[in-house]
Design a protein around this motif. Structure first.
Motif, PDB file in Angstrom:
ATOM      1  N   VAL A 415       0.863  -1.181   0.000  1.00 19.43           N
ATOM      2  CA  VAL A 415       0.000   0.000   0.000  1.00 19.43           C
ATOM      3  C   VAL A 415       0.898   1.229   0.000  1.00 19.43           C
ATOM      4  N   CYS A 416       0.527   2.233  -0.799  1.00 22.47           N
ATOM      5  CA  CYS A 416       1.372   3.415  -0.968  1.00 22.47           C
ATOM      6  C   CYS A 416       0.575   4.695  -0.762  1.00 22.47           C
ATOM      7  N   PHE A 417       1.177   5.622  -0.031  1.00 17.86           N
ATOM      8  CA  PHE A 417       0.653   6.977   0.097  1.00 17.86           C
ATOM      9  C   PHE A 417       1.553   7.870  -0.747  1.00 17.86           C
ATOM     10  N   GLU A 418       1.003   8.428  -1.816  1.00 13.13           N
ATOM     11  CA  GLU A 418       1.801   9.189  -2.762  1.00 13.13           C
ATOM     12  C   GLU A 418       1.523  10.678  -2.578  1.00 13.13           C
ATOM     13  N   VAL A 419       2.515  11.379  -2.030  1.00 14.48           N
ATOM     14  CA  VAL A 419       2.392  12.798  -1.711  1.00 14.48           C
ATOM     15  C   VAL A 419       2.728  13.638  -2.942  1.00 14.48           C
ATOM     16  N   ASN A 420       2.047  14.761  -3.094  1.00 11.72           N
ATOM     17  CA  ASN A 420       2.203  15.642  -4.246  1.00 11.72           C
ATOM     18  C   ASN A 420       1.697  14.949  -5.507  1.00 11.72           C
ATOM     19  N   ALA A 421       0.487  14.411  -5.402  1.00  8.33           N
ATOM     20  CA  ALA A 421      -0.057  13.550  -6.455  1.00  8.33           C
ATOM     21  C   ALA A 421      -0.723  14.306  -7.596  1.00  8.33           C
ATOM     22  N   GLN A 422      -1.058  15.556  -7.393  1.00  6.89           N
ATOM     23  CA  GLN A 422      -1.726  16.297  -8.467  1.00  6.89           C
ATOM     24  C   GLN A 422      -0.803  16.438  -9.668  1.00  6.89           C
ATOM     25  N   ARG A 423      -1.350  16.152 -10.822  1.00  5.46           N
ATOM     26  CA  ARG A 423      -0.634  16.191 -12.112  1.00  5.46           C
ATOM     27  C   ARG A 423       0.492  15.158 -12.178  1.00  5.46           C
ATOM     28  N   ASN A 424       0.476  14.181 -11.265  1.00  7.15           N
ATOM     29  CA  ASN A 424       1.505  13.144 -11.312  1.00  7.15           C
ATOM     30  C   ASN A 424       1.204  12.124 -12.415  1.00  7.15           C
ATOM     31  N   LYS A 425       2.248  11.613 -13.020  1.00  6.15           N
ATOM     32  CA  LYS A 425       2.132  10.532 -14.011  1.00  6.15           C
ATOM     33  C   LYS A 425       3.119   9.442 -13.654  1.00  6.15           C
ATOM     34  N   LYS A 426       2.745   8.201 -13.950  1.00  3.48           N
ATOM     35  CA  LYS A 426       3.644   7.074 -13.784  1.00  3.48           C
ATOM     36  C   LYS A 426       4.217   6.741 -15.156  1.00  3.48           C
ATOM     37  N   LEU A 427       5.513   6.924 -15.323  1.00  4.31           N
ATOM     38  CA  LEU A 427       6.171   6.704 -16.611  1.00  4.31           C
ATOM     39  C   LEU A 427       7.038   5.451 -16.538  1.00  4.31           C
ATOM     40  N   ALA A 428       6.841   4.563 -17.510  1.00  5.13           N
ATOM     41  CA  ALA A 428       7.540   3.276 -17.520  1.00  5.13           C
ATOM     42  C   ALA A 428       8.739   3.313 -18.460  1.00  5.13           C
ATOM     43  N   LEU A 429       9.761   2.540 -18.110  1.00  8.63           N
ATOM     44  CA  LEU A 429      10.938   2.401 -18.963  1.00  8.63           C
ATOM     45  C   LEU A 429      10.964   1.048 -19.660  1.00  8.63           C
ATOM     46  N   ALA A 430       9.911   0.256 -19.475  1.00 11.44           N
ATOM     47  CA  ALA A 430       9.826  -1.042 -20.140  1.00 11.44           C
ATOM     48  C   ALA A 430       8.357  -1.418 -20.276  1.00 11.44           C
ATOM     49  N   GLY A 431       8.056  -2.245 -21.276  1.00 11.24           N
ATOM     50  CA  GLY A 431       6.681  -2.691 -21.483  1.00 11.24           C
ATOM     51  C   GLY A 431       5.902  -1.777 -22.409  1.00 11.24           C
ATOM     52  N   LYS A 432       4.638  -2.076 -22.549  1.00  7.59           N
ATOM     53  CA  LYS A 432       3.760  -1.289 -23.407  1.00  7.59           C
ATOM     54  C   LYS A 432       3.703   0.165 -22.925  1.00  7.59           C
ATOM     55  N   LYS A 433       3.744   1.103 -23.860  1.00  2.00           N
ATOM     56  CA  LYS A 433       3.695   2.544 -23.562  1.00  2.00           C
ATOM     57  C   LYS A 433       4.890   3.008 -22.736  1.00  2.00           C
ATOM     58  N   ASN A 434       6.080   2.498 -23.018  1.00  2.24           N
ATOM     59  CA  ASN A 434       7.252   2.967 -22.284  1.00  2.24           C
ATOM     60  C   ASN A 434       7.850   4.193 -22.977  1.00  2.24           C
ATOM     61  N   ILE A 435       8.561   5.008 -22.206  1.00  7.06           N
ATOM     62  CA  ILE A 435       9.034   6.297 -22.712  1.00  7.06           C
ATOM     63  C   ILE A 435      10.194   6.159 -23.700  1.00  7.06           C
ATOM     64  N   VAL A 436      10.931   5.036 -23.667  1.00 10.82           N
ATOM     65  CA  VAL A 436      12.013   4.844 -24.634  1.00 10.82           C
ATOM     66  C   VAL A 436      11.439   4.575 -26.022  1.00 10.82           C
ATOM     67  N   SER A 437      10.456   3.693 -26.078  1.00 11.88           N
ATOM     68  CA  SER A 437       9.815   3.418 -27.372  1.00 11.88           C
ATOM     69  C   SER A 437       9.121   4.656 -27.921  1.00 11.88           C
ATOM     70  N   ALA A 438       8.687   5.537 -27.010  1.00  7.11           N
ATOM     71  CA  ALA A 438       7.978   6.744 -27.443  1.00  7.11           C
ATOM     72  C   ALA A 438       8.907   7.808 -28.011  1.00  7.11           C
ATOM     73  N   LEU A 439      10.216   7.651 -27.843  1.00  9.64           N
ATOM     74  CA  LEU A 439      11.155   8.595 -28.446  1.00  9.64           C
ATOM     75  C   LEU A 439      11.001   8.586 -29.964  1.00  9.64           C
ATOM     76  N   ASP A 440      11.176   9.764 -30.578  1.00 14.40           N
ATOM     77  CA  ASP A 440      11.142   9.795 -32.040  1.00 14.40           C
ATOM     78  C   ASP A 440      12.358   9.064 -32.592  1.00 14.40           C
ATOM     79  N   LYS A 441      12.222   8.567 -33.805  1.00 13.44           N
ATOM     80  CA  LYS A 441      13.225   7.683 -34.405  1.00 13.44           C
ATOM     81  C   LYS A 441      14.604   8.319 -34.452  1.00 13.44           C
ATOM     82  N   ALA A 442      14.673   9.569 -34.867  1.00 14.86           N
ATOM     83  CA  ALA A 442      15.974  10.231 -35.004  1.00 14.86           C
ATOM     84  C   ALA A 442      16.677  10.334 -33.653  1.00 14.86           C
ATOM     85  N   ALA A 443      15.947  10.755 -32.624  1.00 11.00           N
ATOM     86  CA  ALA A 443      16.536  10.886 -31.297  1.00 11.00           C
ATOM     87  C   ALA A 443      16.952   9.526 -30.752  1.00 11.00           C
TER      88      ALA A 443
END
Length: 483
Positions: A415-443
């Motif tokens: 169980v987690c209490f997440e402080v400063n939660a407004q406008r928070n996002k959970k960003l993944a570095l692996a799996g579906k919808k990860n931020i590395v795959s979301a990089l544009d091809k050139a970058a």
């Protein structure tokens, strides 16, 4: 000129002599023996006039002063290194980090506040605190209040909570997974209405308003007597007699009667008598009913785990207006969460069931191989890791990638209490919808210096957020890993 040369030679010879007698100074806090030896050497030089001796002795003083400064600096570095060794993981709290605030045969209250006392790295959550309540079957926790806002999460068991308004009391049943908000200063009592199982509640405390002082988890008990003490017994007899319009004898009868402790067993009839009744208030009472976290659909769910979330935007959750989100992760045995991080929220997590592991990347811990006197030429990351079991608490600051792994024996529930939660996002570095795959091809190609398609082959997968965990090396087949 010859005198000055001899003077320098004398100081040089003293340094050699000082090395031989330095061990005599060990454990002594009186005048440094090296200083005495040096000045004696100055005084014994017959060719020195008074001015030469004065200069010689001043150089002795200067040498000893610099030596002491170097020693002090060295001791300071050693103390810092020792502190780092003793507290290699400032983000994880074990049993000995909790203070037992109340301890009776029928229950106890453990508290953890002042996070920054563990490490300066936690100063961004120094205003918050966490308490764990354990109440045995058919036991009663006496009425009390805190000067902080409390969010209760019913980990396990069946309870009753009574909240006192200005002139009446509201009672609610508590079930596993219930969230209950208790405003600052609200008197409350708790009952375990189960005849066999313990009642476990996590209470997250936060300042009642922005800018308030850090919470101090000292409860104020309105009832009870002198053993244990009531806040009323603090006041003078004259004040109590005038305020309560009662004689001294009448006050002693009422205020000194209870001697069972803060948490004590009550009769089954009393438990039933404390059960909630239908509210007679036409528009509901001043307190919101408990909100069950399992009444929401999971934010993420597959056969490897599920994540439930309740945030400030959730109606009737009790968290409205608070910059706080409460989450519950249930990771299937032999599985793991993805490597991910919170953009804004600082996670304060409590393991409530199962066993597993935590790994986190932290840029703030010094590398043991780096020279503390040299400026770092590049950023380095420290692997924070810990074994997880029920009762262990850990903190994940915003921006820090981390992963939780469940053992092969049992699901890991956190169980987690997440402080400063407004406008928070959970960003993944692996799996579906990860931020590395979301990089544009050139970058992507510039950053990894290989074809973007090769990067995608590694980072993309069909599962989202929860995966199977297999720490054995992947078998290679036709140049690609078999997953």
């Amino acid at each position: 000129m010859a005198i000055k040369t001899k003077l320098s030679l004398t100081i040089f010879l003293f340094f050699l002599l000082a090395l031989l007698c330095s061990n005599l100074a060990v454990g002594r806090k009186e005048k440094d023996p090296e200083l005495t030896t040096c000045k004696d050497q100055c005084d014994m030089q017959r060719q020195y006039d008074e001015e030469d001796k004065r200069i010689c002795m001043e150089r002795c003083d200067d040498y000893i002063k610099k030596k002491q400064e170097r020693q002090k600096h060295k001791e300071h570095e050693e103390e810092e290194e020792q502190e780092q060794e003793e507290d290699e993981n400032p983000y994880v709290f074990e049993d000995n980090d909790f203070e037992t605030k109340i301890d009776t045969k029928d229950g106890r209250v453990l508290i953890l506040n002042k996070f920054n006392e563990k490490s300066k790295l936690l100063k961004n959550i120094e205003n918050y605190g966490l308490a764990v309540l354990e109440i045995k079957a058919n036991a009663f926790l006496s009425p009390h209040h805190y000067d902080s806002e409390a969010i209760l999460f019913n980990i396990k068991g069946r309870g009753i909570i009574g909240l006192v308004a200005e002139d009446r009391t509201e009672r609610f049943n508590l079930e596993e997974g219930d969230i209950m908000r208790v405003p600052a200063g609200t008197p409350m009592y708790l009952v375990n209405r189960d005849e066999n199982e313990k009642l476990y509640i996590a209470a997250f405390h936060m300042p009642p308003s922005s800018g308030s002082a850090p919470v101090n988890l000292e409860p104020f008990f309105e009832s009870a007597g002198r053993k244990p003490e009531s806040v009323l017994n603090t006041f003078s007899s004259k004040v109590l007699q005038a305020a309560l319009k009662s004689s001294k004898g009448e006050l002693e009868t009422v205020l000194d009667e209870q001697k069972k402790g803060r948490i004590f067993k009550i009769e089954k009839e009393d438990v039933r008598g404390l059960a909630p009744k239908k509210s007679l208030w036409p528009f509901g009472g001043p307190f919101k009913s408990p909100f069950n976290i399992f009444s929401n659909n999971p934010a993420f769910s597959n056969k490897f785990g599920s994540l439930f979330e309740v945030g400030p935007s959730q109606e009737k959750s009790g968290l409205e207006g608070l910059n706080l989100m409460l989450t519950l992760a249930n990771i299937t045995k032999g599985s793991m969460s993805t490597i991910h991080y919170n953009t804004n929220a600082n996670k304060i997590a409590l393991v409530i069931d199962g066993e597993g592991e935590l790994e986190m990347a932290c840029p703030h811990m010094p590398s043991s191989s780096s020279n503390s006197r040299q400026k770092k030429s590049s950023i380095s990351y420290h692997n924070i890791n810990a074994k997880l079991r029920p009762g262990v608490m850990f903190v994940v600051p915003a921006g820090h990638p981390f992963v939780n792994i469940a053992s092969k024996k049992k699901n890991l529930i956190v169980v987690c209490f997440e402080v400063n939660a407004q406008r928070n996002k959970k960003l993944a570095l692996a799996g579906k919808k990860n931020i590395v795959s979301a990089l544009d091809k050139a970058a992507k190609e510039v950053a990894f210096d290989i074809a973007a398609e090769k990067v995608d082959e590694v980072f993309e997968r069909k599962e989202e957020f929860f995966f199977p965990y297999d720490n054995e090396e992947r078998k290679e087949e036709h140049g690609r890993a078999v997953v």
